[in-house]
Design an enzyme around this catalytic site. Structure first.
Site, PDB file in Angstrom:
ATOM      1  N   ALA A 123      -1.847 -26.184  60.734  1.00 47.42           N
ATOM      2  CA  ALA A 123      -3.131 -25.598  60.981  1.00 47.42           C
ATOM      3  C   ALA A 123      -3.306 -25.807  62.596  1.00 47.42           C
ATOM      4  O   ALA A 123      -3.241 -26.900  63.148  1.00 47.42           O
ATOM      5  CB  ALA A 123      -4.312 -26.172  60.131  1.00 47.42           C
ATOM      6  N   SER A 144       9.602 -16.635  79.579  1.00 50.89           N
ATOM      7  CA  SER A 144       8.606 -15.593  79.807  1.00 50.89           C
ATOM      8  C   SER A 144       7.213 -16.332  80.554  1.00 50.89           C
ATOM      9  O   SER A 144       6.711 -15.814  81.495  1.00 50.89           O
ATOM     10  CB  SER A 144       8.024 -14.735  78.815  1.00 50.89           C
ATOM     11  OG  SER A 144       7.492 -15.546  77.730  1.00 50.89           O
ATOM     12  N   SER A 195       6.674  -8.360  82.403  1.00 42.92           N
ATOM     13  CA  SER A 195       8.078  -8.976  82.178  1.00 42.92           C
ATOM     14  C   SER A 195       9.121  -8.110  82.991  1.00 42.92           C
ATOM     15  O   SER A 195       8.587  -6.841  82.985  1.00 42.92           O
ATOM     16  CB  SER A 195       8.424  -9.234  80.840  1.00 42.92           C
ATOM     17  OG  SER A 195       7.539 -10.286  80.194  1.00 42.92           O
ATOM     18  N   LYS A 225      -4.538 -21.970  80.965  1.00 45.10           N
ATOM     19  CA  LYS A 225      -3.504 -22.729  81.929  1.00 45.10           C
ATOM     20  C   LYS A 225      -3.320 -21.863  83.328  1.00 45.10           C
ATOM     21  O   LYS A 225      -2.987 -22.536  84.240  1.00 45.10           O
ATOM     22  CB  LYS A 225      -2.098 -22.672  81.113  1.00 45.10           C
ATOM     23  CG  LYS A 225      -2.221 -23.651  80.154  1.00 45.10           C
ATOM     24  CD  LYS A 225      -0.886 -23.897  79.469  1.00 45.10           C
ATOM     25  CE  LYS A 225      -0.794 -24.841  78.418  1.00 45.10           C
ATOM     26  NZ  LYS A 225       0.587 -25.141  77.847  1.00 45.10           N
ATOM     27  N   ASN A 281       8.148 -16.802  65.739  1.00 45.60           N
ATOM     28  CA  ASN A 281       7.081 -17.554  66.361  1.00 45.60           C
ATOM     29  C   ASN A 281       6.587 -16.445  67.634  1.00 45.60           C
ATOM     30  O   ASN A 281       5.190 -16.972  67.735  1.00 45.60           O
ATOM     31  CB  ASN A 281       7.661 -18.783  67.204  1.00 45.60           C
ATOM     32  CG  ASN A 281       8.703 -18.523  68.051  1.00 45.60           C
ATOM     33  OD1 ASN A 281       9.222 -17.206  68.239  1.00 45.60           O
ATOM     34  ND2 ASN A 281       9.207 -19.384  68.806  1.00 45.60           N
ATOM     35  N   CYS A 330       4.072  -4.829  80.656  1.00 48.27           N
ATOM     36  CA  CYS A 330       2.640  -5.014  80.705  1.00 48.27           C
ATOM     37  C   CYS A 330       1.886  -4.405  82.162  1.00 48.27           C
ATOM     38  O   CYS A 330       0.746  -4.475  82.363  1.00 48.27           O
ATOM     39  CB  CYS A 330       2.055  -6.041  80.484  1.00 48.27           C
ATOM     40  SG  CYS A 330       2.605  -6.851  78.678  1.00 48.27           S
ATOM     41  N   HIS A 355      -3.948 -10.934  82.998  1.00 53.41           N
ATOM     42  CA  HIS A 355      -2.983 -10.398  81.755  1.00 53.41           C
ATOM     43  C   HIS A 355      -2.971 -11.249  80.679  1.00 53.41           C
ATOM     44  O   HIS A 355      -2.494 -12.719  81.033  1.00 53.41           O
ATOM     45  CB  HIS A 355      -1.649  -9.963  82.312  1.00 53.41           C
ATOM     46  CG  HIS A 355      -0.622  -9.670  81.105  1.00 53.41           C
ATOM     47  ND1 HIS A 355      -1.083  -8.800  80.011  1.00 53.41           N
ATOM     48  CD2 HIS A 355       0.313 -10.174  80.716  1.00 53.41           C
ATOM     49  CE1 HIS A 355      -0.292  -8.754  79.026  1.00 53.41           C
ATOM     50  NE2 HIS A 355       0.686  -9.695  79.416  1.00 53.41           N
ATOM     51  N   GLU A 371       4.528   0.794  77.559  1.00 54.00           N
ATOM     52  CA  GLU A 371       5.769   0.293  77.132  1.00 54.00           C
ATOM     53  C   GLU A 371       5.883   0.505  75.830  1.00 54.00           C
ATOM     54  O   GLU A 371       7.113   0.029  75.370  1.00 54.00           O
ATOM     55  CB  GLU A 371       5.860  -1.251  77.615  1.00 54.00           C
ATOM     56  CG  GLU A 371       4.872  -2.075  76.793  1.00 54.00           C
ATOM     57  CD  GLU A 371       5.623  -3.593  76.915  1.00 54.00           C
ATOM     58  OE1 GLU A 371       6.457  -3.725  76.660  1.00 54.00           O
ATOM     59  OE2 GLU A 371       4.721  -4.253  77.628  1.00 54.00           O
TER      60      GLU A 371
HETATM   61  N1  CAA Z   1      -2.603 -27.557  66.897  1.00 49.44           N
HETATM   62  C1  CAA Z   1      -2.919 -27.402  68.249  1.00 49.44           C
HETATM   63  N2  CAA Z   1      -1.982 -26.904  68.805  1.00 49.44           N
HETATM   64  C2  CAA Z   1      -0.574 -26.736  68.295  1.00 49.44           C
HETATM   65  C3  CAA Z   1      -0.343 -27.029  67.223  1.00 49.44           C
HETATM   66  C4  CAA Z   1      -1.388 -27.468  66.233  1.00 49.44           C
HETATM   67  N3  CAA Z   1      -1.149 -27.581  64.904  1.00 49.44           N
HETATM   68  N4  CAA Z   1       0.956 -26.925  67.088  1.00 49.44           N
HETATM   69  C5  CAA Z   1       1.517 -26.254  68.222  1.00 49.44           C
HETATM   70  N5  CAA Z   1       0.350 -26.392  68.958  1.00 49.44           N
HETATM   71  C6  CAA Z   1       0.493 -25.963  70.441  1.00 49.44           C
HETATM   72  C7  CAA Z   1       1.765 -26.363  71.160  1.00 49.44           C
HETATM   73  O1  CAA Z   1       1.711 -27.669  71.685  1.00 49.44           O
HETATM   74  C8  CAA Z   1       1.943 -25.493  72.366  1.00 49.44           C
HETATM   75  O2  CAA Z   1       1.040 -25.760  73.271  1.00 49.44           O
HETATM   76  P1  CAA Z   1       1.233 -26.128  74.656  1.00 49.44           P
HETATM   77  O3  CAA Z   1       2.372 -25.233  75.185  1.00 49.44           O
HETATM   78  O4  CAA Z   1       0.265 -26.273  75.497  1.00 49.44           O
HETATM   79  O5  CAA Z   1       2.182 -27.558  74.571  1.00 49.44           O
HETATM   80  C9  CAA Z   1       1.330 -24.278  71.766  1.00 49.44           C
HETATM   81  O6  CAA Z   1       0.602 -24.527  70.450  1.00 49.44           O
HETATM   82  C10 CAA Z   1       2.389 -23.031  71.181  1.00 49.44           C
HETATM   83  O7  CAA Z   1       3.371 -23.909  70.142  1.00 49.44           O
HETATM   84  P2  CAA Z   1       4.921 -23.731  70.658  1.00 49.44           P
HETATM   85  O8  CAA Z   1       5.286 -23.698  72.230  1.00 49.44           O
HETATM   86  O9  CAA Z   1       5.625 -24.435  69.683  1.00 49.44           O
HETATM   87  O10 CAA Z   1       4.964 -22.076  70.162  1.00 49.44           O
HETATM   88  P3  CAA Z   1       6.445 -21.556  69.781  1.00 49.44           P
HETATM   89  O11 CAA Z   1       7.610 -21.841  70.784  1.00 49.44           O
HETATM   90  O12 CAA Z   1       6.400 -21.243  68.594  1.00 49.44           O
HETATM   91  O13 CAA Z   1       5.829 -19.910  70.580  1.00 49.44           O
HETATM   92  C11 CAA Z   1       5.509 -18.443  72.236  1.00 49.44           C
HETATM   93  C12 CAA Z   1       5.009 -19.657  71.713  1.00 49.44           C
HETATM   94  C13 CAA Z   1       6.629 -18.831  73.132  1.00 49.44           C
HETATM   95  C14 CAA Z   1       4.195 -18.009  73.208  1.00 49.44           C
HETATM   96  C15 CAA Z   1       5.792 -17.241  71.455  1.00 49.44           C
HETATM   97  O14 CAA Z   1       4.415 -16.993  70.551  1.00 49.44           O
HETATM   98  C16 CAA Z   1       6.149 -16.033  72.151  1.00 49.44           C
HETATM   99  O15 CAA Z   1       7.375 -15.995  72.333  1.00 49.44           O
HETATM  100  N6  CAA Z   1       5.259 -15.230  72.423  1.00 49.44           N
HETATM  101  C17 CAA Z   1       5.750 -13.876  73.170  1.00 49.44           C
HETATM  102  C18 CAA Z   1       6.108 -13.970  74.517  1.00 49.44           C
HETATM  103  C19 CAA Z   1       5.000 -14.179  75.133  1.00 49.44           C
HETATM  104  O16 CAA Z   1       3.654 -13.971  74.889  1.00 49.44           O
HETATM  105  N7  CAA Z   1       5.044 -14.819  76.608  1.00 49.44           N
HETATM  106  C20 CAA Z   1       3.850 -15.121  77.485  1.00 49.44           C
HETATM  107  C21 CAA Z   1       4.225 -14.815  78.918  1.00 49.44           C
HETATM  108  S1  CAA Z   1       4.979 -13.274  79.190  1.00 49.44           S
HETATM  109  C22 CAA Z   1       4.053 -11.932  79.284  1.00 49.44           C
HETATM  110  O17 CAA Z   1       3.059 -12.269  79.507  1.00 49.44           O
HETATM  111  C23 CAA Z   1       4.316 -10.700  78.952  1.00 49.44           C
HETATM  112  C24 CAA Z   1       3.693 -10.303  77.441  1.00 49.44           C
HETATM  113  O18 CAA Z   1       2.881  -9.880  77.366  1.00 49.44           O
HETATM  114  C25 CAA Z   1       4.531 -10.590  76.440  1.00 49.44           C
END
Ligand code: CAA
EC number: 2.3.3.10
Length: 458
Positions: free
Chosen positions: A32, A209, A365, A261, A155, A117, A252, A83
């Protein structure tokens, strides 16, 4: 050239259904808070199988033209940033020409622009460049950006969303694009891309990313600062540019936590550029990091924690309000930044916004990114262009609340259907059009030659 070119009016469209992120956390068996706190996401909008990128853009343009009551022949340029590609040759723009048919206006420049984007921002820059050039014929420009952000199971899926924004560009605008102030960074990386033309889904290296986004932010901010400081120097002002010089800051938004952040990171940029004897109280907890280079800090959790804490008040004042649509609807790719702009306008009064500078960071990206800014008009009196713009988006919360909440099972079922129907021919997408918002365009039929026919819900 014409004076004060910028955004005169703005329209937002998002789908009429969403899935709640707490429901999705349970459904995906993750802890959660992972999506709601960790990513900062509350709800995620998603399209039915009756919607595609053409229908989204048709809807948002029609809504903008109806609300502004502009004649269709008042538009001389129409740019589309997207895109969400369903055809490698035929532009979304050509489909939008359908709306202009009755007016007889076919003298409309502009075509689609694609790079993740960033396409919406490239379109906005193109429109403004046209208006400030010898080719301008005195008419308005329309900039349309829209996307369907979907990921396969995994994820990245909770960082999806969908929507479109249309903007009317013209002179004497209440949101003026500040001239000469674009800081850009472009490079070749494979952080998020769509090589699989038979699927709606991207390939994404999530962690990479995030680093690419942060690096682009640092570089664009540095380039912007240099340009604005040069402008100031010419006017006899030798002050450094800092976040104090923007009253609002929009980004964005792939997910909201990333934006918090990013705002913190801009403050960290200011801190590292400041001298060691600065009196700025905000920097007190950061002195331990003074010797660091920006590139060394992308994965430094201690820096992250310290800058998030130091910048919390600034985030609440300058940026939080802009995330209203993003947290409630998710990523809209090209339209994400402009959805943030609409949110900011919907959460503040015209008086609060008048005279301010809005900083904007656009990221696509691959990668292409820019930092630029808007100057808000000073006149916020009733009936002024600024007041009209602000009141036109004031119904955003009400519209978001009127969407249907769908279960994760229903959401998954629709995602599976979208996979199944992507590029299917000789079919009519199933579904009840009454579930769409009134006035929404939808895909009625794809014939055996891939020709798409659209209809509008009354
Ligand atoms: N309670 C509170 N926080 C929690 C939690 C809990 N129970 N469990 C995990 N979290 C936090 C983690 O600590 C992490 O935060 P921090 O980075 O601050 O430490 C956050 O939740 C996310 O957790 P993970 O890093 O473990 O998440 P993940 O690896 O499973 O996936 C992601 C995250 C990499 C963003 C993934 O969703 C993804 O690949 N998304 C698509 C790519 C994206 O959005 N990239 C952003 C930049 S690129 C861009 O901007 C272009 C675009 O539009 C796509």
């Amino acid at each position: 050239w014409p004076k004060d070119v910028g955004i005169l009016a703005l329209e937002v469209y998002f789908p009429a259904q969403y899935v709640d992120q707490t429901d999705l956390e349970k459904f995906n068996n993750v802890e959660a808070g992972k999506y709601t706190v960790g990513l900062g996401q509350t709800r995620m909008g998603f399209c039915s199988v009756q919607e595609d990128i053409n229908s989204l853009c048709l809807t948002v343009v029609q809504r903008l033209m109806e609300r502004t009551k502009l004649p269709w022949d008042a538009v001389g340029r129409l740019e589309v940033g997207t895109e969400t590609i369903i055809d490698k040759s035929k532009a979304v723009k050509t489909v939008l020409m359908e709306l202009f048919q009755d007016s007889g206006n076919t003298d409309i420049e502009g075509i689609d622009t694609t790079n993740a984007c960033y396409g919406g921002t490239a379109s906005l820059f193109n429109a403004a460049n046209w208006m400030e050039s010898s080719y301008w014929d005195g008419r308005y420009a329309l900039v349309v950006c829209g996307d369907i952000a979907v990921y396969p199971n995994g994820n990245a899926r909770p960082t999806g969303g969908a929507g479109a924004v249309a903007m009317l560009i013209g002179p004497k605008a209440p949101l003026v694009l500040e001239q000469g102030l674009r800081g850009t960074h472009m490079e070749n990386v494979y952080d998020f891309y769509k090589p699989n033309l038979a699927s709606e889904y991207p390939l994404v290296d999530g962690k990479l990313s995030i680093q690419c986004y942060m690096r682009a932010l640092d570089r664009c901010y540095a380039a912007y600062r240099k340009k604005i400081q040069n402008q100031w120097k010419k006017a006899g002002n030798n002050q450094p540019f800092t976040l104090d010089d923007v009253q609002y800051m929009i980004f964005h938004t792939p997910f909201c936590k990333m934006v918090q952040k990013s705002l913190a990171r801009l403050m960290f940029n200011d801190f590292l550029s400041s001298s060691g004897n600065t009196q700025n109280n905000l920097y007190k907890g950061l002195e331990a990091f003074r010797g660091l280079k920006l590139e060394e800090t992308y994965t430094n959790k201690e820096v992250d924690k310290a800058i998030l804490k130091a910048s919390l008040d600034i985030f609440n004042k300058k940026t939080k309000a802009s995330l209203y649509l993003s947290t409630n609807n998710g990523n809209m790719y090209t339209s994400s930044l402009y959805g943030c702009l609409a949110s900011l306008l919907s959460q503040h009064s015209a008086q609060e916004l008048a005279g301010s500078r809005i900083g904007a960071f656009s990221y696509g990206s691959g990668l292409a990114a820019s930092f630029f800014s808007f100057r808000v008009a000073k006149d916020a009196s009733p009936g002024s262009p600024l007041e009209q713009l602000v009141s036109s988006v004031s119904d955003l919360p009400k519209r978001l609340d009127s969407r249907r909440r769908m279960s994760p099972e229903e959401f998954t079922d629709i995602m599976n259907q979208r996979e199944q129907f992507f590029h299917k021919v000789n079919f009519s997408p199933p579904g009840d059009t009454n579930n769409l918002f009134p006035g929404t365009w939808y895909l009625e039929r794809v014939d055996e030659m891939h020709r798409r026919k659209y209809a509008r819900r009354p």
